[in-house]
Motif scaffolding. Structure first.
Motif, PDB file in Angstrom:
ATOM      1  N   ASN A  29       0.841  -1.191   0.000  1.00 32.26           N
ATOM      2  CA  ASN A  29       0.000   0.000   0.000  1.00 32.26           C
ATOM      3  C   ASN A  29       0.879   1.244   0.000  1.00 32.26           C
ATOM      4  OD1 ASN A  29      -1.947  -2.086   1.508  1.00 32.26           O
ATOM      5  ND2 ASN A  29      -3.177  -0.458   0.627  1.00 32.26           N
ATOM      6  N   ASN A  30       0.394   2.300  -0.667  1.00 28.00           N
ATOM      7  CA  ASN A  30       1.205   3.522  -0.716  1.00 28.00           C
ATOM      8  C   ASN A  30       0.749   4.541   0.312  1.00 28.00           C
ATOM      9  OD1 ASN A  30      -1.188   4.400  -1.815  1.00 28.00           O
ATOM     10  ND2 ASN A  30      -0.270   5.447  -3.560  1.00 28.00           N
ATOM     11  N   SER A  51      -8.476   0.767  -2.685  1.00 27.53           N
ATOM     12  CA  SER A  51      -7.160   0.714  -3.310  1.00 27.53           C
ATOM     13  C   SER A  51      -7.238  -0.137  -4.565  1.00 27.53           C
ATOM     14  CB  SER A  51      -6.110   0.139  -2.351  1.00 27.53           C
ATOM     15  OG  SER A  51      -6.455  -1.180  -1.982  1.00 27.53           O
ATOM     16  N   GLN A  52      -6.301   0.049  -5.479  1.00 24.33           N
ATOM     17  CA  GLN A  52      -6.272  -0.696  -6.718  1.00 24.33           C
ATOM     18  C   GLN A  52      -5.217  -1.800  -6.638  1.00 24.33           C
ATOM     19  OE1 GLN A  52      -3.483   2.594  -9.042  1.00 24.33           O
ATOM     20  NE2 GLN A  52      -4.874   1.330 -10.205  1.00 24.33           N
ATOM     21  N   GLN A  85      -2.689  -5.211  -3.432  1.00 24.43           N
ATOM     22  CA  GLN A  85      -3.010  -3.805  -3.343  1.00 24.43           C
ATOM     23  C   GLN A  85      -1.824  -2.935  -3.737  1.00 24.43           C
ATOM     24  OE1 GLN A  85      -3.333  -6.020  -0.928  1.00 24.43           O
ATOM     25  NE2 GLN A  85      -5.345  -5.935   0.003  1.00 24.43           N
ATOM     26  N   SER A  86      -2.125  -1.799  -4.351  1.00 27.38           N
ATOM     27  CA  SER A  86      -1.087  -0.851  -4.730  1.00 27.38           C
ATOM     28  C   SER A  86      -1.573   0.546  -4.357  1.00 27.38           C
ATOM     29  CB  SER A  86      -0.784  -0.974  -6.223  1.00 27.38           C
ATOM     30  OG  SER A  86       0.206  -0.052  -6.598  1.00 27.38           O
ATOM     31  N   GLN A  87      -1.825   1.387  -5.350  1.00 23.51           N
ATOM     32  CA  GLN A  87      -2.222   2.772  -5.093  1.00 23.51           C
ATOM     33  C   GLN A  87      -3.563   2.838  -4.368  1.00 23.51           C
ATOM     34  OE1 GLN A  87      -2.442   5.170  -8.604  1.00 23.51           O
ATOM     35  NE2 GLN A  87      -3.704   6.728  -7.636  1.00 23.51           N
ATOM     36  N   ASN A  88      -3.653   3.702  -3.385  1.00 23.12           N
ATOM     37  CA  ASN A  88      -4.915   3.898  -2.672  1.00 23.12           C
ATOM     38  C   ASN A  88      -5.772   4.914  -3.414  1.00 23.12           C
ATOM     39  OD1 ASN A  88      -3.562   2.309  -0.856  1.00 23.12           O
ATOM     40  ND2 ASN A  88      -4.206   3.497   0.930  1.00 23.12           N
ATOM     41  N   TRP A  89      -7.060   4.592  -3.570  1.00 23.26           N
ATOM     42  CA  TRP A  89      -7.989   5.532  -4.190  1.00 23.26           C
ATOM     43  C   TRP A  89      -8.416   6.612  -3.208  1.00 23.26           C
ATOM     44  CZ3 TRP A  89      -7.853   5.736  -9.084  1.00 23.26           C
ATOM     45  CH2 TRP A  89      -7.761   4.587  -9.880  1.00 23.26           C
ATOM     46  N   TYR A  99      -8.253   7.542   1.413  1.00 17.25           N
ATOM     47  CA  TYR A  99      -7.572   7.208   2.662  1.00 17.25           C
ATOM     48  C   TYR A  99      -8.540   7.246   3.836  1.00 17.25           C
ATOM     49  CZ  TYR A  99      -3.436   7.842  -0.171  1.00 17.25           C
ATOM     50  OH  TYR A  99      -2.504   7.721  -1.165  1.00 17.25           O
TER      51      TYR A  99
END
Length: 346
Positions: free
Chosen positions: A100-101, A142-143, A163-167, A169
């Motif tokens: 997660n970012n 998140s994507q 999971q990677s970039q959060n849409w 928070y």
């Protein structure tokens, strides 16, 4: 040196809680939020460590309300109307990871199907969540990016996800030290979910009930289909514990009449207004890890695949142990203790 049976029991009770029955999965990585690969019947969308809730989502559409109340470009027949649509839903609240970012306490995956959908038909392995069979719409915090396919899943044409970039928070209310956890967020970036969210409303030129495409979010396309900020930010709130979950999204929507040829943005038939999307569900213990009940932030004791919870998929009754995220240090300590135990028996 010999020790008493009672002393042996005490030592083993200290050592074994950190050991797992996932040792047959050589690729298992406790630092990532995935279940081990020793549960042969596990499939989408249940690959992540966390809690899964089954329930119903109600979408309430209120055209001509709020800031959209004086928009003369809307369909006049929709003034003073309220439309409600319902969907069968799975809400997955999963453990975040190093991928997660952001610093979200959970990843939330809200997935909507038409009422009466047979979830037993979802037997694919490694589909991206947005491509699950007959999924109408999903709203993910998140994507994803691809993850190499484990050995048992290499027949699948698609990779697993992570999971990677959060849409958006989550902000966790930390006034309590245990569940129910309460989270909230304000969504200002352009993200209106994945899939085609539809509802049946009145036609613009008659009382016929026709399908409409629904876009939720503060962003809307202008006449050149360039997305601009039109409405205030959406608000999202959630509350969950080890038994139930409630998830609510509020904001503004834009909708477009869907025609028989599949087009949705022609003929000038458009309406705006406020919406409330509300999910209420109960825990699916069969697919869920155990949510700890004494932690400030959501924490799961890993049980699916570890054979330590008789309610879980894949449970066989063999001796299993509990492992929580980040317990590799504890596991190393357990191994050291176990070594000492063996020496005591010699």
């Amino acid at each position: 040196m010999r020790v008493s049976v009672s002393a042996q029991a005490v030592v083993f009770s200290l050592a074994f809680p950190f050991l797992t029955t996932a040792a047959d999965d050589a690729s298992y990585n406790a630092s990532l939020p995935f279940r081990p690969n020793n549960v042969t019947l596990l499939h989408d969308p249940y690959y992540w460590v966390g809690s899964y809730y089954n329930g119903t989502t109600e979408l309430k559409l209120m055209p001509y309300t709020g800031l959209a109340g004086n928009d003369s470009a809307q369909c006049p027949l929709l003034a003073n109307t309220t439309t409600t649509a319902r969907y069968d839903t799975i809400l997955a609240l999963t453990e975040p990871s190093i991928r997660n970012n952001g610093s979200d306490p959970v990843n939330a995956f809200l997935m909507l199907w038409d009422p009466g959908f047979d979830f037993s038909t979802i037997t694919s392995f490694g589909w991206p969540l947005v491509d699950l069979p007959f999924l109408q719409w999903s709203y993910l915090s998140s994507q994803f990016v691809a993850l190499p396919i484990p050995e048992r899943l290499r027949h699948s044409p698609l990779p697993l996800q992570i999971q990677s970039q959060n849409w958006f928070y989550w902000e966790l209310n930390t006034t309590t030290q245990s569940p129910p956890y309460r989270l909230s967020s304000t969504i200002t970036t352009y993200y209106n979910g994945a899939g085609a969210l539809r509802a049946n409303m009145t036609n613009c030129t008659s009382t016929e009930i026709v399908p409409w495409l629904i876009d939720l979010g503060p962003w809307a396309p202008d006449n050149n289909f360039a997305y601009e900020s039109e409405w205030p930010a959406m608000t999202v709130s959630m509350e969950f514990d080890g038994e139930t979950a409630n998830y609510t999204i509020r904001g503004y929507f834009d909708s477009y009449r869907i025609y028989s040829n599949g087009t949705s943005r022609s003929g000038g038939e458009i309406t705006h207004g406020q919406f409330t999307l509300r999910f209420a569900g109960v825990l699916d213990a069969y697919h869920s890890d155990i949510l700890a009940n004494d932690t400030v932030t959501p924490t799961w004791l890993r049980t699916v695949g570890f054979n330590n919870n008789s309610l879980n998929i894949g449970y066989t009754g063999a001796a299993g142990r509990t492992m929580s995220a980040g317990s590799s240090v504890a596991a190393a300590f357990a191994a050291l203790v176990l070594t000492q135990v063996v020496q005591l028996f010699l």
